[in-house]
Design a protein around this motif. Structure first.
Motif, mmCIF file in Angstrom:
data_model
loop_
_atom_site.group_PDB
_atom_site.id
_atom_site.type_symbol
_atom_site.label_atom_id
_atom_site.label_comp_id
_atom_site.label_asym_id
_atom_site.label_seq_id
_atom_site.Cartn_x
_atom_site.Cartn_y
_atom_site.Cartn_z
ATOM 1 N N PRO A 37 0.626 -1.111 -0.212
ATOM 2 C CA PRO A 37 0.048 -0.028 0.089
ATOM 3 C C PRO A 37 1.045 1.464 -0.032
ATOM 4 O O PRO A 37 2.202 1.191 0.467
ATOM 5 C CB PRO A 37 -0.923 -0.233 1.213
ATOM 6 N N GLY A 38 0.028 2.557 -0.449
ATOM 7 C CA GLY A 38 0.998 3.736 -0.354
ATOM 8 C C GLY A 38 1.705 3.851 -1.648
ATOM 9 O O GLY A 38 1.677 3.098 -2.545
ATOM 10 N N ILE A 39 2.452 4.963 -1.492
ATOM 11 C CA ILE A 39 3.289 5.325 -2.859
ATOM 12 C C ILE A 39 4.810 4.656 -2.614
ATOM 13 O O ILE A 39 5.485 4.826 -1.768
ATOM 14 C CB ILE A 39 3.684 6.804 -2.828
ATOM 15 N N ILE A 40 5.195 4.113 -3.622
ATOM 16 C CA ILE A 40 6.412 3.174 -3.837
ATOM 17 C C ILE A 40 7.462 3.774 -4.599
ATOM 18 O O ILE A 40 7.420 4.207 -5.878
ATOM 19 C CB ILE A 40 6.052 1.793 -4.285
ATOM 20 N N LEU A 41 8.494 4.251 -4.148
ATOM 21 C CA LEU A 41 9.802 4.966 -4.691
ATOM 22 C C LEU A 41 10.499 3.790 -5.474
ATOM 23 O O LEU A 41 11.146 3.018 -4.537
ATOM 24 C CB LEU A 41 10.662 5.637 -3.939
ATOM 25 N N ILE A 42 10.732 3.724 -6.862
ATOM 26 C CA ILE A 42 11.635 2.768 -7.473
ATOM 27 C C ILE A 42 12.845 3.800 -7.798
ATOM 28 O O ILE A 42 12.772 4.708 -8.600
ATOM 29 C CB ILE A 42 10.904 2.377 -8.681
ATOM 30 N N ASP A 43 13.995 3.198 -7.577
ATOM 31 C CA ASP A 43 15.195 4.007 -7.799
ATOM 32 C C ASP A 43 15.871 2.996 -9.069
ATOM 33 O O ASP A 43 16.471 2.082 -8.977
ATOM 34 C CB ASP A 43 16.129 3.693 -6.591
ATOM 35 N N ALA A 44 15.847 3.859 -10.263
ATOM 36 C CA ALA A 44 16.494 3.419 -11.419
ATOM 37 C C ALA A 44 17.475 4.225 -12.025
ATOM 38 O O ALA A 44 17.841 5.221 -11.524
ATOM 39 C CB ALA A 44 15.464 3.145 -12.542
ATOM 40 N N ALA A 45 18.386 3.678 -12.903
ATOM 41 C CA ALA A 45 19.503 4.478 -13.570
ATOM 42 C C ALA A 45 19.842 3.858 -14.837
ATOM 43 O O ALA A 45 19.990 2.619 -14.882
ATOM 44 C CB ALA A 45 20.623 4.734 -12.548
ATOM 45 N N GLU A 46 20.346 4.748 -15.817
ATOM 46 C CA GLU A 46 20.856 4.392 -16.924
ATOM 47 C C GLU A 46 21.983 3.379 -17.277
ATOM 48 O O GLU A 46 21.877 2.305 -17.653
ATOM 49 C CB GLU A 46 21.260 5.526 -17.872
ATOM 50 N N CYS A 47 22.861 3.693 -16.081
ATOM 51 C CA CYS A 47 24.028 2.485 -16.090
ATOM 52 C C CYS A 47 23.635 1.275 -15.547
ATOM 53 O O CYS A 47 24.418 0.189 -15.463
ATOM 54 C CB CYS A 47 25.134 3.152 -15.412
ATOM 55 N N TYR A 48 22.308 1.115 -14.565
ATOM 56 C CA TYR A 48 22.054 -0.029 -13.809
ATOM 57 C C TYR A 48 21.611 -1.165 -15.108
ATOM 58 O O TYR A 48 21.572 -2.457 -14.945
ATOM 59 C CB TYR A 48 20.837 0.070 -13.193
ATOM 60 N N ASN A 49 21.263 -0.689 -16.429
ATOM 61 C CA ASN A 49 20.518 -1.669 -17.317
ATOM 62 C C ASN A 49 19.485 -2.265 -16.861
ATOM 63 O O ASN A 49 19.456 -3.563 -17.259
ATOM 64 C CB ASN A 49 21.835 -2.468 -17.885
ATOM 65 N N THR A 50 18.579 -1.872 -15.996
ATOM 66 C CA THR A 50 17.472 -2.610 -15.592
ATOM 67 C C THR A 50 16.256 -2.004 -16.025
ATOM 68 O O THR A 50 15.121 -2.422 -15.252
ATOM 69 C CB THR A 50 17.638 -2.822 -14.072
ATOM 70 N N TYR A 51 16.027 -1.279 -17.099
ATOM 71 C CA TYR A 51 14.842 -0.568 -17.368
ATOM 72 C C TYR A 51 13.888 -1.761 -17.928
ATOM 73 O O TYR A 51 12.812 -1.420 -17.735
ATOM 74 C CB TYR A 51 15.143 0.311 -18.779
ATOM 75 N N VAL A 52 14.335 -2.582 -18.565
ATOM 76 C CA VAL A 52 13.489 -3.702 -18.907
ATOM 77 C C VAL A 52 12.751 -4.075 -17.888
ATOM 78 O O VAL A 52 11.540 -4.295 -18.045
ATOM 79 C CB VAL A 52 14.318 -4.683 -19.622
ATOM 80 N N GLU A 53 13.365 -4.751 -16.764
ATOM 81 C CA GLU A 53 12.845 -5.120 -15.662
ATOM 82 C C GLU A 53 11.422 -4.312 -14.920
ATOM 83 O O GLU A 53 10.577 -4.727 -14.590
ATOM 84 C CB GLU A 53 13.542 -5.612 -14.392
ATOM 85 N N VAL A 54 12.125 -3.121 -15.012
ATOM 86 C CA VAL A 54 11.083 -2.071 -14.192
ATOM 87 C C VAL A 54 9.713 -1.746 -15.274
ATOM 88 O O VAL A 54 8.772 -1.936 -14.688
ATOM 89 C CB VAL A 54 11.845 -0.759 -14.318
ATOM 90 N N GLY A 55 9.954 -1.804 -16.616
ATOM 91 C CA GLY A 55 9.053 -1.662 -17.465
ATOM 92 C C GLY A 55 8.260 -2.934 -17.358
ATOM 93 O O GLY A 55 6.632 -2.676 -17.297
ATOM 94 N N LYS A 56 8.576 -4.297 -17.159
ATOM 95 C CA LYS A 56 7.729 -5.259 -17.449
ATOM 96 C C LYS A 56 6.891 -5.458 -15.954
ATOM 97 O O LYS A 56 5.784 -5.859 -15.885
ATOM 98 C CB LYS A 56 8.722 -6.454 -17.595
ATOM 99 N N ALA A 57 7.728 -4.959 -14.881
ATOM 100 C CA ALA A 57 6.794 -5.061 -13.486
ATOM 101 C C ALA A 57 5.827 -4.147 -13.343
ATOM 102 O O ALA A 57 4.806 -4.120 -13.089
ATOM 103 C CB ALA A 57 7.868 -4.562 -12.519
ATOM 104 N N LEU A 58 5.914 -2.712 -14.163
ATOM 105 C CA LEU A 58 5.039 -1.777 -14.069
ATOM 106 C C LEU A 58 3.760 -2.184 -15.036
ATOM 107 O O LEU A 58 2.803 -1.983 -14.497
ATOM 108 C CB LEU A 58 5.670 -0.543 -14.752
ATOM 109 N N GLN A 59 4.038 -2.924 -15.973
ATOM 110 C CA GLN A 59 2.935 -3.518 -16.927
ATOM 111 C C GLN A 59 2.393 -4.265 -16.384
ATOM 112 O O GLN A 59 1.044 -4.478 -16.525
ATOM 113 C CB GLN A 59 3.800 -4.296 -18.347
ATOM 114 N N GLN A 60 2.902 -5.117 -15.507
ATOM 115 C CA GLN A 60 1.905 -6.287 -14.677
ATOM 116 C C GLN A 60 1.547 -5.858 -13.299
ATOM 117 O O GLN A 60 0.846 -6.468 -12.520
ATOM 118 C CB GLN A 60 2.963 -7.395 -14.566
ATOM 119 N N SER A 61 1.594 -4.736 -12.924
ATOM 120 C CA SER A 61 1.054 -4.069 -11.817
ATOM 121 C C SER A 61 -0.105 -3.430 -11.908
ATOM 122 O O SER A 61 -0.144 -2.909 -12.950
ATOM 123 C CB SER A 61 2.158 -3.094 -11.139
ATOM 124 N N ASN A 62 -1.022 -3.621 -10.838
ATOM 125 C CA ASN A 62 -2.278 -2.757 -11.105
ATOM 126 C C ASN A 62 -2.109 -1.338 -10.245
ATOM 127 O O ASN A 62 -3.043 -0.703 -10.049
ATOM 128 C CB ASN A 62 -3.391 -3.665 -10.275
#
Length: 312
Positions: free
Chosen positions: A53-78
């Motif tokens: 519950p509540g507002i969730i802070l996701i910390d990403a970065a260009e050099c982490y190379n994890t945009y794909v995982e963030v995007g897939k998780a966002l797509q699958q989240s309600n």
């Protein structure tokens, strides 16, 4: 149980969650060229965080190379977008020489979002001829003015780097994300005090670094008093040692950004961090015992280790 969430007001009046529970770097970092090697574990961990519950802070970065995982998780989240605080970082050391705008738009596309809540310059070291820190900051200001980056800031910046931006820029950085924990209380000389004096909110990455060394250092003369005291506080408040250190960070007016591969630890940081409070004396004691320990620097040693004698 109702989550007791807290927020910090930035210098532009916007609010940010007072703890980031799902960093996508450090533990999940992938080398350049491996970004298409998807980590199902990271996707599941982000999805789990977004189920809380509540507002969730996701910390990403260009050099982490994890945009794909963030995007897939966002797509699958309600969870609705306004309940997700996405932080991203431009890497001025990227080998492909993308501009700030190009990197920013690439990040949006790969995560499947049309804005980010916070956009940072990841470090002050720019390897591009004819391109300066001031140039990069002006591009961030343009993104800020467009509304695509709701807040802007920097990461791993020294006082001198911030002074360049403050002197030349139109917008004061809202955030400076640095390595910060009891064994590294000033990543670079004077940065903690400078940011607080200039209303630049500090974020802490690696806030739990001392716990990574507990096994080796628990019996050492400089480590034992610190770890024993944290254990005492954990027992007193019936909280994990990790929560004690995270709460210390928040009491220093810094936002901790943490992560874990274990869902129960993510949930603990989100739901229980603000259900107790350290006294001023306890905060001061952790600070003091931490300062008695030699500096523990996990990142940027190649450029910042010369500051070790001034970091504690």
């Amino acid at each position: 149980m109702t989550t007791k969430q807290q927020f910090v007001t930035l210098n532009n009046g916007n609010k940010i969650p007072a703890v980031g529970i799902i960093g996508t770097g450090t533990e999940w970092f992938k080398k350049q060229g491996q970004e298409e090697v998807i980590s199902p574990e990271l996707i599941e961990q982000i999805k789990y965080a977004l189920s809380l519950p509540g507002i969730i802070l996701i910390d990403a970065a260009e050099c982490y190379n994890t945009y794909v995982e963030v995007g897939k998780a966002l797509q699958q989240s309600n969870k609705s977008r306004d309940q997700i605080f996405i932080s991203d970082k431009f890497s001025p050391q990227a080998n492909d020489n993308r501009t700030v705008s190009e990197s920013f738009e690439r990040g949006l596309a790969r995560m499947g979002v049309d804005y980010v809540d916070l956009y940072l310059i990841h470090c002050p070291f720019i390897n591009r001829e004819g391109y300066t820190l001031e140039d990069a900051w002006r591009e961030l200001e343009t993104l800020y003015e467009s509304g695509k980056a709701k807040n802007i800031g920097v990461s791993n910046f020294r006082v001198s780097d911030l002074q360049k931006i403050l002197e030349s820029g139109k917008v004061k950085p809202q955030v400076n994300q640095i390595e910060f924990h009891p064994f590294l209380q000033d990543q670079t000389p004077g940065i903690f005090q400078f940011c607080q004096q200039h209303e630049i909110q500090l974020e802490a990455y690696s806030p739990l670094a001392p716990l990574q060394r507990k096994t080796q250092e628990l019996q050492t003369p400089e480590g034992a008093p610190f770890y024993r005291y944290v254990e005492q506080l954990a027992s007193k408040y019936k909280k994990s040692e990790a929560l004690i250190l995270l709460r210390w960070v928040t009491k220093r007016q810094v936002i901790p950004v943490t992560t874990s591969s274990k869902p129960e630890r993510v949930k603990d940081a989100h739901e229980n961090l603000f259900t107790f409070d350290l006294t001023d004396q306890e905060v001061d004691q952790i600070t003091s015992l931490g300062l008695q320990h030699k500096p523990l620097r996990l990142y940027w040693n190649e450029v910042y280790s010369d500051y070790d004698s001034q970091s504690q």
